[in-house]
Design an enzyme around this catalytic site. Sequence first.
Site, mmCIF file in Angstrom:
data_model
loop_
_atom_site.group_PDB
_atom_site.id
_atom_site.type_symbol
_atom_site.label_atom_id
_atom_site.label_comp_id
_atom_site.label_asym_id
_atom_site.label_seq_id
_atom_site.Cartn_x
_atom_site.Cartn_y
_atom_site.Cartn_z
ATOM 1 N N TRP A 1 0.834 -1.212 0.000
ATOM 2 C CA TRP A 1 0.000 0.000 0.000
ATOM 3 C C TRP A 1 0.863 1.255 0.000
ATOM 4 O O TRP A 1 0.568 2.193 0.740
ATOM 5 C CB TRP A 1 -0.964 0.015 1.200
ATOM 6 C CG TRP A 1 -1.839 -1.174 1.320
ATOM 7 C CD1 TRP A 1 -1.900 -2.048 2.353
ATOM 8 C CD2 TRP A 1 -2.811 -1.626 0.357
ATOM 9 N NE1 TRP A 1 -2.832 -3.031 2.103
ATOM 10 C CE2 TRP A 1 -3.414 -2.791 0.878
ATOM 11 C CE3 TRP A 1 -3.217 -1.152 -0.899
ATOM 12 C CZ2 TRP A 1 -4.401 -3.491 0.203
ATOM 13 C CZ3 TRP A 1 -4.202 -1.863 -1.569
ATOM 14 C CH2 TRP A 1 -4.782 -3.009 -1.016
ATOM 15 N N ILE A 2 1.935 1.240 -0.752
ATOM 16 C CA ILE A 2 2.861 2.376 -0.718
ATOM 17 C C ILE A 2 2.404 3.457 -1.708
ATOM 18 O O ILE A 2 2.652 3.366 -2.918
ATOM 19 C CB ILE A 2 4.317 1.907 -1.010
ATOM 20 C CG1 ILE A 2 4.712 0.779 -0.038
ATOM 21 C CG2 ILE A 2 5.286 3.081 -0.933
ATOM 22 C CD1 ILE A 2 4.566 1.108 1.444
ATOM 23 N N GLY B 1 1.621 13.503 9.762
ATOM 24 C CA GLY B 1 0.897 13.000 8.594
ATOM 25 C C GLY B 1 -0.605 12.959 8.816
ATOM 26 O O GLY B 1 -1.388 13.242 7.905
ATOM 27 N N GLU C 1 -2.719 5.828 7.164
ATOM 28 C CA GLU C 1 -2.027 6.550 8.247
ATOM 29 C C GLU C 1 -2.654 6.236 9.615
ATOM 30 O O GLU C 1 -2.705 7.088 10.506
ATOM 31 C CB GLU C 1 -1.935 8.048 7.942
ATOM 32 C CG GLU C 1 -1.151 8.271 6.653
ATOM 33 C CD GLU C 1 -0.494 9.602 6.509
ATOM 34 O OE1 GLU C 1 -0.190 10.236 7.530
ATOM 35 O OE2 GLU C 1 -0.245 9.990 5.358
ATOM 36 N N SER D 1 -9.215 4.117 12.103
ATOM 37 C CA SER D 1 -9.929 4.807 13.193
ATOM 38 C C SER D 1 -9.691 4.078 14.518
ATOM 39 O O SER D 1 -9.602 4.710 15.581
ATOM 40 C CB SER D 1 -11.427 4.838 12.895
ATOM 41 O OG SER D 1 -11.687 5.778 11.881
HETATM 42 N N1 CAA Z 1 5.855 10.010 19.231
HETATM 43 C C1 CAA Z 1 7.016 9.652 19.822
HETATM 44 N N2 CAA Z 1 7.287 8.390 20.261
HETATM 45 C C2 CAA Z 1 6.317 7.470 20.063
HETATM 46 C C3 CAA Z 1 5.087 7.769 19.463
HETATM 47 C C4 CAA Z 1 4.879 9.101 19.023
HETATM 48 N N3 CAA Z 1 3.744 9.465 18.422
HETATM 49 N N4 CAA Z 1 4.337 6.644 19.398
HETATM 50 C C5 CAA Z 1 5.057 5.669 19.972
HETATM 51 N N5 CAA Z 1 6.254 6.167 20.370
HETATM 52 C C6 CAA Z 1 7.328 5.453 21.062
HETATM 53 C C7 CAA Z 1 6.864 5.006 22.454
HETATM 54 O O1 CAA Z 1 7.054 6.024 23.402
HETATM 55 C C8 CAA Z 1 7.742 3.802 22.702
HETATM 56 O O2 CAA Z 1 9.040 4.229 23.051
HETATM 57 P P1 CAA Z 1 9.717 3.793 24.456
HETATM 58 O O3 CAA Z 1 9.777 2.305 24.408
HETATM 59 O O4 CAA Z 1 11.055 4.456 24.420
HETATM 60 O O5 CAA Z 1 8.795 4.282 25.513
HETATM 61 C C9 CAA Z 1 7.880 3.174 21.315
HETATM 62 O O6 CAA Z 1 7.621 4.225 20.383
HETATM 63 C C10 CAA Z 1 6.899 2.040 21.096
HETATM 64 O O7 CAA Z 1 5.599 2.583 21.292
HETATM 65 P P2 CAA Z 1 4.336 1.692 21.623
HETATM 66 O O8 CAA Z 1 4.703 0.683 22.681
HETATM 67 O O9 CAA Z 1 3.186 2.591 21.875
HETATM 68 O O10 CAA Z 1 4.153 0.894 20.235
HETATM 69 P P3 CAA Z 1 3.070 -0.146 19.808
HETATM 70 O O11 CAA Z 1 3.764 -1.287 19.169
HETATM 71 O O12 CAA Z 1 2.115 -0.411 20.921
HETATM 72 O O13 CAA Z 1 2.328 0.628 18.602
HETATM 73 C C11 CAA Z 1 0.643 1.974 17.586
HETATM 74 C C12 CAA Z 1 1.617 1.759 18.753
HETATM 75 C C13 CAA Z 1 -0.001 3.329 17.886
HETATM 76 C C14 CAA Z 1 -0.408 0.909 17.478
HETATM 77 C C15 CAA Z 1 1.445 2.068 16.253
HETATM 78 O O14 CAA Z 1 1.943 0.811 15.867
HETATM 79 C C16 CAA Z 1 0.646 2.648 15.106
HETATM 80 O O15 CAA Z 1 0.495 3.876 14.991
HETATM 81 N N6 CAA Z 1 0.127 1.793 14.207
HETATM 82 C C17 CAA Z 1 -0.519 2.247 12.987
HETATM 83 C C18 CAA Z 1 0.498 2.425 11.906
HETATM 84 C C19 CAA Z 1 0.044 3.351 10.829
HETATM 85 O O16 CAA Z 1 -0.489 4.412 11.060
HETATM 86 N N7 CAA Z 1 0.354 2.969 9.588
HETATM 87 C C20 CAA Z 1 0.070 3.790 8.480
HETATM 88 C C21 CAA Z 1 1.039 3.520 7.392
HETATM 89 S S1 CAA Z 1 1.523 4.911 6.463
HETATM 90 C C22 CAA Z 1 0.351 5.161 5.265
HETATM 91 O O17 CAA Z 1 -0.761 4.745 5.384
HETATM 92 C C23 CAA Z 1 0.826 5.992 4.164
HETATM 93 C C24 CAA Z 1 -0.036 6.139 2.981
HETATM 94 O O18 CAA Z 1 -0.076 5.324 2.111
HETATM 95 C C25 CAA Z 1 -0.806 7.374 2.837
#
Ligand code: CAA
Length: 380
Positions: free
Chosen positions: A156-157, A242, A363, A366
Site C-alpha cells: 500500500w505504498i 501525517g 495513516e 480509526s
Molecule cells: N511520538 C514519539 N514516540 C512514540 C510515538 C509518538 N507518536 N508513538 C510511539 N512512540 C514510542 C513510544 O514512546 C515507545 O518508546 P519507548 O519504548 O522508548 O517508551 C515506542 O515508540 C513504542 O511505542 P508503543 O509501545 O506505543 O508501540 P506499539 O507497538 O504499541 O504501537 C501503535 C503503537 C499506535 C499501534 C502504532 O503501531 C501505530 O500507529 N500503528 C498504525 C500504523 C500506521 O499508522 N500505519 C500507516 C502507514 S503509512 C500510510 O498509510 C501511508 C499512505 O499510504 C498514505
Amino acid sequence: MHFELTEEQRMIQSMARDFAEREVAPKARELDRTGRWPNELVKRMGELGLMGLVVPEEYGGSGADTVSYALAMEEISRACASTGVIMSVQNSLVCEPLLRFGNEEQKRRFLVPLARGEKLGCFGLTEPASGSDAAHMATIAEDRGEHFILNGAKNWITNGPHADLIIVFAAFDPSLGAKGTVALIVERGTPGFTQAPPDEKMGIHAAHSCTVFFDNVKVPRENMLGEKGMGFKIAMITLDGGRIGIAAQAIGIARAAFEKALEYAKVRKAFGEVIANKQAIQFMLADMATELDAARLLTLRAAWMKDKGMRHTRESSMAKLFASEAATRITHKAIQIHGGYGYSTEYDVERHYRDARITEIYEGTSEIQRLVIATQTLKS
Ligand code: CAA
C-alpha cells in the site's frame, strides 16, 4: 484565542484554491475514471511550492507553517482527493522526516529536490502481514557496518510506482521490538529494489500505490535516517504530522460533497418546492456544516500545536479520527440529498463517497486513532 488566519496563511490558502479550481478540479472526474497518474499536476504542485510547504526555503521549500499546509491540503483535496494524497505523502511522510531527522548531507542530497517537487518520495512502513501492528516488521535490515542488506516487502505504498526514493522502516534485531528498527533511504534503481504494478482500489484512483520488494538491497550507511534503533519512533513522530494532512484531506473531500449537496438542494424541486425548504434536508445540511467546522477546528488546533513545537500525538489522532469519520457521514448524506442522481457516476458525490472512505484507514485506522487517543489520555 485568535481564529483569524495570518496574511501568509490566507495567501497560501488562496493560491492553493486558485490552482485547485482552475487546474485540478476540471480534471478530477477524468482522473477518477481512468486512474491516470496526474503527472502534470504533480509537476505544477512542485512549481507552486506545494510539495515542500513547511520545508525552509534554504532546503528548497516554501517555509510555511503547518496551519498553511492543512489549509492548502483541504483546497487541493476538495478538487481531487488523489492529487491531495500525492501532495500529503510528499510533504508529511517524506519531506518532514528528512527535515527533522536528516543530517545536512541528506538534506542537501534528498530533501532539496523533493521539496522543490523535482523528485517524488514515498514512505514504507506497512507490510503485507503488519499494518496496524507497525512495530512488528518482517522486513530485515542486516547491519554489515558500511552498509545494510535489506530484505522484505512493503505494501500500500502511496506514490510507490512513481517515487524516486523511499524511506523504509526495517528491523535490524527483531528481538528488540520497536527499539530494533531503523529508517533507511533507498533510491529507485538500487539493485534488488522493485515495484509491483499499481493496486486497484475503491477510490483515489489516480493516486497510485503498490507493493515494493527488497531483495538483498545494499543500502549505504550514510542513507540511515536518524539513529540506529530510532526507526519506529521516526515513523510514529512522522505520522503525528501525517495525520494532520489526512484530516485536512478528509475535510476537503467532505466540503466538496457538502457544497454540491447544498447547491443541489436549492434547485431540486419535490412536492412543489425546492428540497432545501424541507426540514429533513435542512437537518442533514445542518449536521454536515457542523461536522465540517468541528473537523476543521480539531485539525487546525493540531497543526497549530505542531507549529508551536508542542507534542500533538493525541490532537492529530483526534483530528484524523473525527475528520475521516465525519467525511464518510457527510459524503453519505450528500448522496442521500441527491437521491438517485447521487448514485449516478454523472454526479461527483459518489466519487467523494468512495474517496472519503480511505481516510478512515490509511495513516492509521480509526481503531488505531482511538487507541492512541486513549493511551495519551490515560497517561495525562
Ligand atoms: N511520538 C514519539 N514516540 C512514540 C510515538 C509518538 N507518536 N508513538 C510511539 N512512540 C514510542 C513510544 O514512546 C515507545 O518508546 P519507548 O519504548 O522508548 O517508551 C515506542 O515508540 C513504542 O511505542 P508503543 O509501545 O506505543 O508501540 P506499539 O507497538 O504499541 O504501537 C501503535 C503503537 C499506535 C499501534 C502504532 O503501531 C501505530 O500507529 N500503528 C498504525 C500504523 C500506521 O499508522 N500505519 C500507516 C502507514 S503509512 C500510510 O498509510 C501511508 C499512505 O499510504 C498514505
